[in-house]
Structures are given as C-alpha cells and as structure tokens.
Design an enzyme around this catalytic site. Structure first.
Site, short mmCIF file in Angstrom:
data_model
loop_
_atom_site.label_atom_id
_atom_site.label_comp_id
_atom_site.label_asym_id
_atom_site.label_seq_id
_atom_site.Cartn_x
_atom_site.Cartn_y
_atom_site.Cartn_z
N ASP A 91 0.86 -1.16 0.00
CA ASP A 91 0.00 0.00 0.00
C ASP A 91 0.91 1.23 0.00
O ASP A 91 2.04 1.18 0.47
CB ASP A 91 -0.87 -0.06 1.26
CG ASP A 91 -2.05 0.86 1.17
OD1 ASP A 91 -2.17 1.58 0.17
OD2 ASP A 91 -2.86 0.87 2.11
N SER A 92 0.41 2.36 -0.52
CA SER A 92 1.29 3.52 -0.73
C SER A 92 1.48 4.37 0.53
O SER A 92 2.36 5.22 0.56
CB SER A 92 0.69 4.40 -1.82
OG SER A 92 -0.55 4.92 -1.39
N GLY A 93 0.62 4.16 1.53
CA GLY A 93 0.70 4.98 2.73
C GLY A 93 -0.36 6.07 2.79
O GLY A 93 -0.59 6.66 3.85
N GLY A 94 -1.02 6.36 1.67
CA GLY A 94 -2.02 7.43 1.64
C GLY A 94 -3.12 7.21 2.67
O GLY A 94 -3.48 8.14 3.40
N PHE A 95 -3.61 5.99 2.75
CA PHE A 95 -4.70 5.70 3.68
C PHE A 95 -4.26 5.85 5.13
O PHE A 95 -4.97 6.41 5.97
CB PHE A 95 -5.23 4.27 3.43
CG PHE A 95 -6.38 3.90 4.32
CD1 PHE A 95 -7.67 4.32 4.03
CD2 PHE A 95 -6.18 3.13 5.45
CE1 PHE A 95 -8.74 3.98 4.86
CE2 PHE A 95 -7.24 2.78 6.29
CZ PHE A 95 -8.52 3.20 5.99
N ASP A 145 -1.97 8.31 -2.92
CA ASP A 145 -3.22 9.06 -3.08
C ASP A 145 -3.58 9.80 -1.82
O ASP A 145 -3.03 9.55 -0.74
CB ASP A 145 -4.37 8.11 -3.48
CG ASP A 145 -4.56 6.97 -2.49
OD1 ASP A 145 -3.69 6.77 -1.62
OD2 ASP A 145 -5.59 6.28 -2.58
N GLY A 215 -10.67 4.63 -0.85
CA GLY A 215 -11.62 5.45 -0.11
C GLY A 215 -12.90 4.73 0.24
O GLY A 215 -13.89 5.36 0.60
N ASP A 265 -8.08 -6.98 0.19
CA ASP A 265 -7.25 -7.13 1.38
C ASP A 265 -8.06 -6.66 2.56
O ASP A 265 -8.93 -5.78 2.41
CB ASP A 265 -5.99 -6.26 1.28
CG ASP A 265 -6.29 -4.81 1.59
OD1 ASP A 265 -6.14 -4.41 2.76
OD2 ASP A 265 -6.71 -4.06 0.68
#
Lengths: 368, 368
Positions: A91-95, A145, A215, A265
């Site tokens: 995961d990119s870390g945005g969340f 994101d 989101g 996931d």
C-alpha cells in the site's frame, strides 16, 4: 519475467483470472492477508503459506516509520527481510496518513505529518512513496493518493480526487518502466459516482497495470459500497485486475466478486482472530462465549488447515480465557485459511460456471 | 507397555539414559519445556516437536483451576485436549500452592488456599493431586509435596519435610499400580543435607519410579544448588531417573548433568523468549538492544530450527520493537531448540566418553 494478468473466465458478473509475477502466480479472485509491519500478525510465514495465501499486503507507511527502508533494503527488500517468498503488494501509505498520523498538512507537493509512534515529522509524496516501495521491492506497487474522510461535501471530495489524480501521474513517472512489477492506480471520488467515473477515466488515460477502488471501507454501508462497485467496476479495463481496497467481510467479498472485482485485502480475519472471533462455514463464532467450554468439536472441519481441524473449540476457549498467545495464532491462522477456502470455492464455481448458485447458497449464511 | 528407565552410559559423573513410555521415548539428560496451561507459551505443538523436545511439563495447579479436569477428561486427558502426542510430566501443584496462591492453610490432610485467578477456595491433598493427574492422564506423575520458602530455620524445614514424606506415602497409595506411568518422589529438606538425605531415604523406602530434587530454584545461588545436588545425587537410586525441578540456565544444566542429573524443566527459555532474550552458542543476546538493528546475521546458525536459521537479528529486533506476537513465537521457538541442541550435544558427548571435554569447552561460554 514480465508481470501479467490473464482473464480466464467470466460467469454471472464474476471473473476468474491469474496474475503471474516473478515470485509466483496469484489466482483471482484473491484475498490478500495484511502483514502491516512485515508480519501477518501472530503467524509464521509457513503458517501463512499453509493457508493457501498467494500474496500478502504490507504497509509502506508503517515500514517507512519502523524499521525504515535501510534495514529492509539490505535484504534486497521485504521478501528477504521477512522471509516470505511469494508476491507482496505494498500500500502507498495514503490511507494510513489519513487514519493514523497527526497534524497532517497536505500541499500540492505531498503530505507532512507527525508519526503516530514517536511524533517525528515525516514527509510523504508520490515520489517518496514510490521510492520507498521500490526499496521494499514489492511486486505490486500502489500510487500515492489522498484519502479524504467520508464526506457528503462534493467540493471537498472533488478537490481531493483532483489532487490524487495529479499524484497518480507523478507516481507513474516515478515508477518508470519496470515490467517485472505492476503499478496500480486508485480510483477516488467518495460516494459521488460522477467523480468516481472521472477519476477512473483520468487513471486509464495515464495507464496502469491494475485499478483499485480506494476510499471505501471508511464507514459507508455495505449497500453504498456495492453501489459504488457496481457503478465503477464495469467501466474498469476488462483485461486488468480490479481491486477493492480494505474490504471486507465474507459477504463483502462475495458481493464484490459478483460485481466483477478480482482482489481484496482486509485486516478483519487477523484482527478478529486476536479477539477470539472465528469465521467458519457455519457462521461467526465468538469463542469467548461460555457455551464453547462444552463444545469439543474442531473449529471447522471443512477448512483444510491444522488450526481448523486439530483443535477443539473447548481448547481454544481455554486458551483465550488464559490470554495465551497460541489462541491468537490458531484463530488467526484458521480465519485466513477460511478466507482462502472461500476464495478457492468462489474460483472453482466461476470456473465451472455455477458462481450464481454458489453465491445464492452461501450469501445468507455468510452475511454475519 | 510398562514405562522403563535404562541407564546406557556413565562418563565423568554424567549419565546417559532412556525413559521408554507408551507415548514415546525420552533420551536423558532431557530438558522439558514448560506448558503450564496446556500450551508451551507462544508455540504450536508442531513447533514444540520441531525443537526436538521429547516430553513437556504441564501444571496440575493451573489446569485444575482453569479449565478444570472435566473439560480435559473428555479428551482422555491432556494429550487429546492440547493435541500433543508425546509424553507429558505433570507437576503436582505443591510448588504453585506456595508461590502463587493466597491465604494458604496447611494441615495434615492437605492445603486450603484461594485461587490466584478468582479467589475461589480450593483444597489440594496428595489424594486430590494424584486424582487430578490421573484425569490429566500424564505419563510421569509427581507426588504432592509441601514446598516451604527458602529458610535457614531448620525446625521449619524439618517439619515441612516430614509432612511431605507422609504425603509422598499417601501419593503412592493413591497412585496405586499402573506400570504404564511413572510416579516420582520429591526430595525436600532445603539447604540441610542431613534432612535431604533423610528425605531421600524415606522416599526410597516407599519406592518410586524416579526421584526429584524439589525446593530448589527458590532463590538459592548456583553454588548452593550444586552443593545440594552433589550431596544427594550419588545417593539416589542409580537405575532410576534423577530430576532437578525448575532448573535452569544452560550452565545450571551442564553443572547438574556433571553431578549425575537426568531431567530438567524450566520456564526460562520461554519466559525470556517473550522478552526478547535469546540463548545462543555465542552467548545471551538481548535482541531489544539497538546494535541488532545493524546485525543481519541469523539468530544462531548452529541451531537446526527454522526460527534460528531463517530470521535475522535485525528482523527480530524490528518485531520486538513493534510488539509483534511473532517475536515471542520465534525467540521462544529458538530458545527451546537451543536448549534441546545443548541436551543433544551433552548426550552425544556422554555416549562418546568425552563429556568432560565438552563441559570444559562450554561451561564458561554458557555461564551467562
């Protein structure tokens, strides 16, 4: 070898596929257990492998904060660091920036925030997130994101989506060319279908190896989630994997597969496993309940996992009652094996062209 | 089949032997990991088996309080309940009554105390302890004894030892005839060698399948412990197993083997494993220490266990730092495998007649 996705069959809206990577193949629809900090909590990698999991998800945010990329890079990435040989999606870390960090400040450039661990000031941007994911050497990379909170204010969601799309472009540039890995775009736009469609179209214009719905799983109902999936999924590139992030319950998975989704996931099977909650083919069992002191049956004989077949509910209730670590291990192990058993049965039903029957047989039983 | 002990070799005071039981054989000198509440903490039974452990110890006191004998008896005993097929030794509860319970009242008949879990009033006697151990269906049963605190007051220790010897007799009567299991007597007498000798002689008069030194590991120094062992061990029946209860560190084990002891149990490798402390052939490593962030070597390549060979100290330090359950699992797993590796090397050296060399090579390195 280049990473590829093949669509193998379609049946009543559901899709059967396969992702091939340098580290092994992933049969879709696929469920990815979450290994936040480079460990699926409470399980050894052998146990993860025994569940039939073909890919896990790790978190860029957590790993960047702790232990940092240096300590992982020395092993050539996450696989060597945590001793897991199969594909990893990061995961990119945005969340996590949205859900965990403090004093978050968003600019065009990126996000500044204080670490939830030690308060240290951190900066993440599309470039830094992709750079970290390169160092983690994951097989599927997510764009960075902005994940706004659930909101009915369209202008907030629109501005946020616009920013995420500019960041998606920058993520793609930073990712560069590497056909051994996949880069996925993330559709934003909250509960507004026109914004979701616009977001998807802008991502398709940039061009990604897969498309995710982001989101979601931020407090909306299952019906709202399905409405969004139903609206956007058919517009997604048919020959690329489709991924709903952070979802979900067994019925979430069944319902989203029916609406054309390939990847999932969720922390649910591991997190609830640590509280004594077991997902089974006969329902959700709260093993803390006193009635299990009298229940000598195995956890779930229908799931082919040592944790499901070899230990009684009575014994598991005892372990929970004594706060024994083994309770967390066995129930998490079983829960993930159950999820993988569900995905396998879903895949077989799509292959055999009877997904709808399977869905109808199971959806009520699994709507717990 | 009847349970037997064979003395196979003697070398420089150390003894090589084998206990045969209906559930498998135990090569001695043997170390028994502790599975207090019917689980070796943080490990699956598969992992316990992979350490080379041939027997584990479970606690009558804990299991009687939680989950109670009914829930275990329905499985024919502990083996079925916890899914462990190899031999189990059960402690009688005497030690835990002393160390854990509250409002303990000792009479000729037995001990009344309040449970350390819920305050419930409990009564244990030689008859109830043996009866519980029969229901647990362990392979080696311990007599119920009174374990006084460390004391230099000889009359206190004498009175306590006298009571324990009368209880040993009652334990033997309650145990009855069952040659499939073994009943061990426990030598008491504190730091007073004449009382210890008297205790041993009275036990030998009653006649047991093995003899244990109890009331050690209660705060005395290693030197005091060795003095007691050195004094009493040679007087024990040569053709019966000799067991020092609740011991110890690697150097405790080496030193006691040299003084003729065959069996050991201790929570040390599991308890310290959960705090990040690893026993290795190169010393004791506190994996919390920041220096391990830079140490990419496996925990201990000399120990043939997945936890020892496959995971780096860097990774383990990271898991500890994140409070990940996997840290407890891997380090406990390694520690017990290390203890079993030590026991195996001890046995090989006795077999080859070079125990003294092995002892001299290792004793300093392992005196941590």
């Amino acid at each position: 070898m280049p990473a590829t996705f093949s669509l193998l069959n379609e049946d009543s809206g559901a899709r059967l596929g396969r992702i091939e990577t340098r580290r092994g193949s992933i049969d879709t629809p696929a469920f990815m257990p979450v290994g936040t900090a480079a460990t699926v909590k409470a399980l050894t990698v052998d146990q993860v492998n025994q569940t039939g999991s073909q890919i896990i998800l790790c978190n860029t945010y957590h790993l960047y904060l702790r232990p940092g990329t240096d300590r992982i890079e020395r092993f050539g990435g996450l696989h060597g660091f945590m001793n897991f040989e199969k594909p990893i999606l990061t995961d990119s870390g945005g969340f996590q920036v949205m859900s965990l960090s403090k004093n978050t400040k968003i600019s065009e450039d990126g996000v500044t925030f204080n670490s939830h661990i030690d308060g240290k000031k951190i900066f993440l941007s599309p470039e830094t997130s992709i750079d970290i994911q390169k160092k983690l050497n994951s097989d599927i990379v997510m764009v960075f994101d902005e994940c706004p909170e659930y909101s009915k204010d369209k202008s907030i969601i629109k501005n946020s989506m616009d920013l995420s799309m500019r960041w998606a472009k920058r993520s793609k540039i930073e990712f560069g060319n590497n056909d051994e890995k996949m880069l996925f775009g993330i559709v934003q736009g909250g509960i507004f279908n026109d914004l979701r469609r616009e977001s998807l179209n802008r991502l398709i214009d940039i061009g990604f190896d897969g498309y995710a719905l982001g989101g979601l799983a931020v407090g909306e109902s299952q019906i709202e989630m399905f409405e969004t999936v139903e609206e956007i999924s058919p517009l997604m590139d048919k020959y690329k994997p489709r991924y709903v992030m952070g979802t979900g319950t067994p019925s979430d998975l069944l319902g989203a597969v029916k609406r054309g989704i390939d990847m999932f996931d969720c922390v649910l099977p591991s997190r609830t496993g640590r509280t004594g909650l077991a997902f089974t083919w006969e329902g959700k069992l709260n093993l803390r309940n006193a009635k299990y002191t009298k229940d000598d049956a195995p956890l779930d004989i229908n799931v082919d996992c040592p944790a499901s077949k070899l230990y009684s509910r009575n014994y598991l209730n005892h372990l929970i009652n004594c706060n024994e670590i083994l309770a967390s291990t066995l129930i998490t192990w079983h829960n993930i094996a159950f999820y993988q058993d569900l995905m396998k049965k879903i895949r077989i039903s799509i292959e055999n062209g009877n997904f709808e029957d399977f869905y109808n047989q199971q959806i009520e039983k699994l709507s717990y």
